[in-house]
Design an enzyme around this catalytic site. Structure first.
Site, mmCIF file in Angstrom:
data_model
loop_
_atom_site.group_PDB
_atom_site.id
_atom_site.type_symbol
_atom_site.label_atom_id
_atom_site.label_comp_id
_atom_site.label_asym_id
_atom_site.label_seq_id
_atom_site.Cartn_x
_atom_site.Cartn_y
_atom_site.Cartn_z
ATOM 1 N N ASP A 177 25.337 71.078 47.346
ATOM 2 C CA ASP A 177 25.587 70.251 46.174
ATOM 3 C C ASP A 177 26.920 69.508 46.245
ATOM 4 O O ASP A 177 27.776 69.784 47.092
ATOM 5 C CB ASP A 177 25.590 71.120 44.911
ATOM 6 C CG ASP A 177 24.191 71.409 44.397
ATOM 7 O OD1 ASP A 177 23.236 70.817 44.931
ATOM 8 O OD2 ASP A 177 24.070 72.220 43.465
ATOM 9 N N LYS A 222 24.590 65.879 42.998
ATOM 10 C CA LYS A 222 24.437 65.094 41.774
ATOM 11 C C LYS A 222 25.835 64.843 41.223
ATOM 12 O O LYS A 222 26.372 65.645 40.456
ATOM 13 C CB LYS A 222 23.603 65.854 40.736
ATOM 14 C CG LYS A 222 22.169 66.156 41.136
ATOM 15 C CD LYS A 222 21.442 66.825 39.986
ATOM 16 C CE LYS A 222 19.990 67.113 40.314
ATOM 17 N NZ LYS A 222 19.859 68.236 41.265
#
Length: 259
Positions: free
Chosen positions: A42, A64
């Protein structure tokens, strides 16, 4: 932990990377990373952790970044299915803990529908990074518990549970709330709690960590004045002022200070 073969049982390792400092990885997480052949990681994962995996490991970024480019969750699911099928095992490394605002359970449900076994390795959540600033999340006689809330629900709204949390005698921790500082402050003010102590902590546990302490009604101005933005967590409650009161005897008043 899996060679490139279709004969091995498919396994997805859901691993928490913690709040940032690589030394805060669990021993089990470290061992899994040392054997990883495919790593899906991530945006909030400290890139120093990427050096733990073998040189031969396939590293795939699926981050993200808030209010910027991001990998849709559906695409992450597709990648999990693809790499589990091709390699047999995939390490999914997520900032904090996978099951605390990490969407890890969504990935578990998806994987299990495909017959992929899921093994979970917890990580220290970013709210526990408050301890590095000597802000306890609970304290006898001051805070009875913790409300951990999202500042941005799927539809973009602030969690309605904040109204309930304000009425409690517990610490309130808000994740992903930097775009809602004004709304959070107004909600407290309207409930007659605008003087409640609050802190914004950015990059907790890292060398770049910063903090601002203020009254909750001043959150927006405090963040602007100190230049703090996401990623950060917001901590609200009288636990925020405990350490300052201990050090400086600030009991009756608490001014906005940068640590």
């Amino acid at each position: 932990m899996g060679a490139k073969t279709k004969n091995l049982r498919n396994i997805l390792y859901l691993i928490g990377a913690g709040p940032g400092d690589p030394d805060l990885l669990t021993i089990k997480a470290y061992k899994m990373l040392r054997k990883a052949e495919v790593l899906l990681f991530d945006h909030l994962v400290n890139h120093e952790m990427l050096s733990i995996v073998p040189d031969s490991c396939l590293k795939v970024y699926v981050g993200k970044e808030p209010y910027a480019d991001f990998t849709p969750q559906e695409d992450i699911h597709t990648l999990i299915a693809h790499y589990c099928r091709e390699y047999g095992a995939v390490v999914r490394l997520k900032g904090g803990d996978p099951y605390i605002f990490g969407r890890g359970f969504e990935e578990l449900l998806f994987a299990e529908r495909l017959g992929i076994e899921v093994r979970y390795v917890p990580g220290i959540s970013s709210m526990q990074g408050t301890g590095f600033h000597h802000i306890p999340l609970t304290h006898r006689g001051v805070s009875d518990g913790i409300w951990a809330l999202t500042g941005t629900k799927k539809d973009g709204r602030l969690s309605s549970d904040l109204q309930l949390a304000i009425q409690s005698n517990s610490t309130v921790v808000i994740y992903m709330g930097m775009k809602k500082l004004d709304e959070i402050a107004r909600t407290y003010v309207m409930c007659g709690k605008g003087d409640t102590s609050a802190a914004i902590i950015q990059h907790a546990t890292l060398s770049t960590q910063r903090e601002v302490v203020c009254k909750v009604g001043d959150l927006l101005n405090a963040a602007r004045g100190s230049g703090l933005s996401h990623p950060a967590i917001i901590v609200i409650g009288e636990v925020v002022r405990l350490y300052a009161a201990h050090r400086y005897n600030f009991v009756d008043s608490f001014q906005c200070n940068m640590y």
